[in-house]
Scaffold this motif. Structure first.
Motif, PDB file in Angstrom:
ATOM      1  N   VAL A  68      57.434  67.520  25.648  1.00  0.00           N
ATOM      2  CA  VAL A  68      57.651  68.313  24.438  1.00  0.00           C
ATOM      3  C   VAL A  68      56.411  68.386  23.560  1.00  0.00           C
ATOM      4  O   VAL A  68      56.454  68.957  22.466  1.00  0.00           O
ATOM      5  CB  VAL A  68      58.825  67.736  23.622  1.00  0.00           C
ATOM      6  N   SER A  69      55.303  67.812  24.028  1.00  0.00           N
ATOM      7  CA  SER A  69      54.078  67.798  23.225  1.00  0.00           C
ATOM      8  C   SER A  69      53.092  68.856  23.727  1.00  0.00           C
ATOM      9  O   SER A  69      52.900  69.019  24.937  1.00  0.00           O
ATOM     10  CB  SER A  69      53.428  66.418  23.278  1.00  0.00           C
ATOM     11  N   ASP A  70      52.466  69.577  22.793  1.00  0.00           N
ATOM     12  CA  ASP A  70      51.435  70.551  23.152  1.00  0.00           C
ATOM     13  C   ASP A  70      50.120  69.867  23.501  1.00  0.00           C
ATOM     14  O   ASP A  70      49.307  70.416  24.241  1.00  0.00           O
ATOM     15  CB  ASP A  70      51.207  71.540  21.999  1.00  0.00           C
ATOM     16  N   ILE A  71      49.912  68.687  22.912  1.00  0.00           N
ATOM     17  CA  ILE A  71      48.701  67.912  23.209  1.00  0.00           C
ATOM     18  C   ILE A  71      49.134  66.513  23.649  1.00  0.00           C
ATOM     19  O   ILE A  71      49.919  65.860  22.984  1.00  0.00           O
ATOM     20  CB  ILE A  71      47.759  67.833  21.989  1.00  0.00           C
ATOM     21  N   GLY A  72      48.643  66.051  24.773  1.00  0.00           N
ATOM     22  CA  GLY A  72      49.049  64.739  25.261  1.00  0.00           C
ATOM     23  C   GLY A  72      50.385  64.806  25.971  1.00  0.00           C
ATOM     24  O   GLY A  72      50.826  65.854  26.451  1.00  0.00           O
ATOM     25  N   GLU A  73      51.053  63.669  26.025  1.00  0.00           N
ATOM     26  CA  GLU A  73      52.324  63.569  26.745  1.00  0.00           C
ATOM     27  C   GLU A  73      53.384  62.894  25.889  1.00  0.00           C
ATOM     28  O   GLU A  73      53.152  61.830  25.314  1.00  0.00           O
ATOM     29  CB  GLU A  73      52.140  62.769  28.045  1.00  0.00           C
ATOM     30  N   ASP A  74      54.535  63.514  25.823  1.00  0.00           N
ATOM     31  CA  ASP A  74      55.704  62.972  25.128  1.00  0.00           C
ATOM     32  C   ASP A  74      56.929  63.490  25.884  1.00  0.00           C
ATOM     33  O   ASP A  74      57.448  64.555  25.588  1.00  0.00           O
ATOM     34  CB  ASP A  74      55.723  63.417  23.670  1.00  0.00           C
ATOM     35  N   TRP A  92      70.628  63.939  26.005  1.00  0.00           N
ATOM     36  CA  TRP A  92      69.324  63.304  25.844  1.00  0.00           C
ATOM     37  C   TRP A  92      69.464  61.795  26.052  1.00  0.00           C
ATOM     38  O   TRP A  92      70.355  61.166  25.490  1.00  0.00           O
ATOM     39  CB  TRP A  92      68.769  63.576  24.449  1.00  0.00           C
ATOM     40  N   LEU A  93      68.593  61.224  26.882  1.00  0.00           N
ATOM     41  CA  LEU A  93      68.640  59.788  27.143  1.00  0.00           C
ATOM     42  C   LEU A  93      67.607  59.022  26.351  1.00  0.00           C
ATOM     43  O   LEU A  93      67.913  58.080  25.617  1.00  0.00           O
ATOM     44  CB  LEU A  93      68.421  59.505  28.638  1.00  0.00           C
ATOM     45  N   THR A  94      66.344  59.391  26.526  1.00  0.00           N
ATOM     46  CA  THR A  94      65.271  58.626  25.911  1.00  0.00           C
ATOM     47  C   THR A  94      63.976  59.426  25.985  1.00  0.00           C
ATOM     48  O   THR A  94      63.942  60.543  26.518  1.00  0.00           O
ATOM     49  CB  THR A  94      65.102  57.270  26.625  1.00  0.00           C
ATOM     50  N   ARG A  95      62.912  58.870  25.461  1.00  0.00           N
ATOM     51  CA  ARG A  95      61.591  59.476  25.544  1.00  0.00           C
ATOM     52  C   ARG A  95      60.620  58.438  26.086  1.00  0.00           C
ATOM     53  O   ARG A  95      60.813  57.230  25.934  1.00  0.00           O
ATOM     54  CB  ARG A  95      61.116  59.961  24.175  1.00  0.00           C
ATOM     55  N   THR A  96      59.564  58.891  26.732  1.00  0.00           N
ATOM     56  CA  THR A  96      58.581  57.979  27.296  1.00  0.00           C
ATOM     57  C   THR A  96      57.227  58.671  27.369  1.00  0.00           C
ATOM     58  O   THR A  96      57.114  59.871  27.069  1.00  0.00           O
ATOM     59  CB  THR A  96      59.025  57.475  28.677  1.00  0.00           C
ATOM     60  N   ASP A  97      56.212  57.940  27.803  1.00  0.00           N
ATOM     61  CA  ASP A  97      54.838  58.429  27.702  1.00  0.00           C
ATOM     62  C   ASP A  97      54.346  59.195  28.920  1.00  0.00           C
ATOM     63  O   ASP A  97      53.368  59.932  28.820  1.00  0.00           O
ATOM     64  CB  ASP A  97      53.880  57.255  27.445  1.00  0.00           C
ATOM     65  N   THR A  98      54.963  58.990  30.075  1.00  0.00           N
ATOM     66  CA  THR A  98      54.445  59.617  31.291  1.00  0.00           C
ATOM     67  C   THR A  98      55.559  60.278  32.094  1.00  0.00           C
ATOM     68  O   THR A  98      56.729  59.883  32.005  1.00  0.00           O
ATOM     69  CB  THR A  98      53.739  58.589  32.197  1.00  0.00           C
ATOM     70  N   GLU A  99      55.183  61.257  32.902  1.00  0.00           N
ATOM     71  CA  GLU A  99      56.156  61.953  33.746  1.00  0.00           C
ATOM     72  C   GLU A  99      56.728  61.021  34.804  1.00  0.00           C
ATOM     73  O   GLU A  99      57.923  61.083  35.114  1.00  0.00           O
ATOM     74  CB  GLU A  99      55.511  63.163  34.415  1.00  0.00           C
ATOM     75  N   TRP A 134      71.787  47.534  18.804  1.00  0.00           N
ATOM     76  CA  TRP A 134      70.607  46.965  19.436  1.00  0.00           C
ATOM     77  C   TRP A 134      69.656  48.074  19.867  1.00  0.00           C
ATOM     78  O   TRP A 134      70.044  49.219  20.061  1.00  0.00           O
ATOM     79  CB  TRP A 134      71.006  46.140  20.655  1.00  0.00           C
ATOM     80  N   VAL A 135      68.401  47.701  20.049  1.00  0.00           N
ATOM     81  CA  VAL A 135      67.413  48.632  20.575  1.00  0.00           C
ATOM     82  C   VAL A 135      67.674  48.853  22.060  1.00  0.00           C
ATOM     83  O   VAL A 135      68.011  47.922  22.781  1.00  0.00           O
ATOM     84  CB  VAL A 135      65.986  48.079  20.361  1.00  0.00           C
ATOM     85  N   ARG A 136      67.526  50.070  22.525  1.00  0.00           N
ATOM     86  CA  ARG A 136      67.784  50.399  23.916  1.00  0.00           C
ATOM     87  C   ARG A 136      66.529  50.973  24.557  1.00  0.00           C
ATOM     88  O   ARG A 136      65.841  51.819  23.982  1.00  0.00           O
ATOM     89  CB  ARG A 136      68.908  51.430  24.012  1.00  0.00           C
ATOM     90  N   LEU A 137      66.228  50.487  25.758  1.00  0.00           N
ATOM     91  CA  LEU A 137      65.157  51.056  26.568  1.00  0.00           C
ATOM     92  C   LEU A 137      65.624  51.143  28.012  1.00  0.00           C
ATOM     93  O   LEU A 137      66.384  50.289  28.473  1.00  0.00           O
ATOM     94  CB  LEU A 137      63.890  50.194  26.514  1.00  0.00           C
ATOM     95  N   ALA A 138      65.172  52.159  28.703  1.00  0.00           N
ATOM     96  CA  ALA A 138      65.415  52.214  30.138  1.00  0.00           C
ATOM     97  C   ALA A 138      64.674  51.063  30.809  1.00  0.00           C
ATOM     98  O   ALA A 138      63.637  50.606  30.323  1.00  0.00           O
ATOM     99  CB  ALA A 138      64.936  53.545  30.701  1.00  0.00           C
ATOM    100  N   ILE A 139      65.214  50.587  31.931  1.00  0.00           N
ATOM    101  CA  ILE A 139      64.621  49.445  32.613  1.00  0.00           C
ATOM    102  C   ILE A 139      63.147  49.670  32.942  1.00  0.00           C
ATOM    103  O   ILE A 139      62.325  48.771  32.725  1.00  0.00           O
ATOM    104  CB  ILE A 139      65.437  49.086  33.868  1.00  0.00           C
ATOM    105  N   PRO A 140      62.738  50.847  33.450  1.00  0.00           N
ATOM    106  CA  PRO A 140      61.309  51.032  33.724  1.00  0.00           C
ATOM    107  C   PRO A 140      60.436  50.878  32.482  1.00  0.00           C
ATOM    108  O   PRO A 140      59.337  50.320  32.553  1.00  0.00           O
ATOM    109  CB  PRO A 140      61.234  52.459  34.280  1.00  0.00           C
TER     110      PRO A 140
END
Length: 264
Positions: free
Chosen positions: A29-35, A50-57, A123-129
């Motif tokens: 969703v980012s025009d510059i970089g990765e989001d 929507w599940l979550t957001r992360t830095d890489t494909e 609680w805070v939630r993150l995907a396992i990866p």
């Protein structure tokens, strides 16, 4: 097998849309970089959530694959269900944890399957990866509920057995030894014989016990053989009620384990 389709820069879809294979998509969703945002198809509501957001494909794809069951995380859900069932034995997809800035990396965490993940929203939630990428998953971590003190690897499904009398463990160890020394074989399979040998020496006096399907079947067969005559046999001075209760717990857990195996 479900494949990634309609892949283009900044977007990828898992499975063909409008088919039973469709699982969702990931999008930058980012025009510059990765989001990268991860969206999963919800069959019950007919919507893409929507599940979550992360830095890489790559991580975004892994999250969607694990969440939708295309690939397994390698860990089991740590939610404690009941005394009869023990812990949930489904594939873990997310990690819930206490986000302590005062003690970085020292989290109390619990891994949850897709069914249980929404039951602890505070609680805070993150995907396992993602969690593994930030802090790894250390066997010394403290799980929140029940007897698991660290991540349980996929395939190690266990069932909780309560121990409430000092006579129960010695009686079971003795029963296993009798079955091992019986003239007629009690178990049809080397895995059960090996389990009997192990448990006959290593079943602890105190509980709770967390037993695999093989261990439950091994104990159940040995108990049924010993009680074939309608009682536990001559010379048993321990509380019969305690032994009956233990046999009932093992039988109930074994039946549940069999049903789970048939469903998988």
């Amino acid at each position: 097998m479900v494949q990634w389709t309609d892949t283009r820069e900044g977007y990828a879809r898992l499975g063909e849309e409008y088919t039973p294979d469709y699982r969702g998509y990931v999008i930058n969703v980012s025009d510059i970089g990765e989001d990268w945002y991860v969206y999963a198809w919800n069959e019950r509501t007919g919507t893409t959530d929507w599940l979550t957001r992360t830095d890489t494909e790559a991580v975004a794809r892994e999250i969607l694959e694990v969440w939708t069951g295309v690939t397994r995380s390698g860990y089991l859900c740590e939610i404690y269900v009941s005394d009869e069932i023990g812990h949930c034995s489904d594939n873990a997809t997310m990690v819930r944890f206490t986000d302590s800035k005062r003690r970085p990396g020292k989290h109390v965490r619990i891994m949850e399957c897709s069914e249980h993940v929404y039951r602890s929203d505070s609680w805070v939630r993150l995907a396992i990866p993602e969690y593994r990428q930030r802090w790894e998953i250390d066997p010394a971590d403290s799980a929140l509920i029940g007897g698991r003190l660290g991540p349980v690897q996929d395939g190690e499904r266990t069932w909780y057995i309560e121990v409430d009398h000092t006579c129960q463990a010695p009686f079971l160890r003795s029963t296993l030894r009798r079955a091992l020394n019986a003239a007629e074989p009690v178990w049809a399979g080397t895995e059960y014989v090996n389990a009997a040998r192990h448990l006959s020496f290593n079943l602890p006096d105190s509980g709770p016990w967390y037993l695999t399907r093989t261990e439950l079947h091994t104990l159940r067969q040995a108990l049924e053989r010993r009680r074939a005559g309608g009682s536990w046999g001559a010379g048993v001075t321990a509380s019969c009620e305690a032994l009956d209760a233990m046999a009932e717990r093992i039988t109930a857990a074994s039946e549940h384990a069999i049903r789970r195996a048939q469903q998988s």
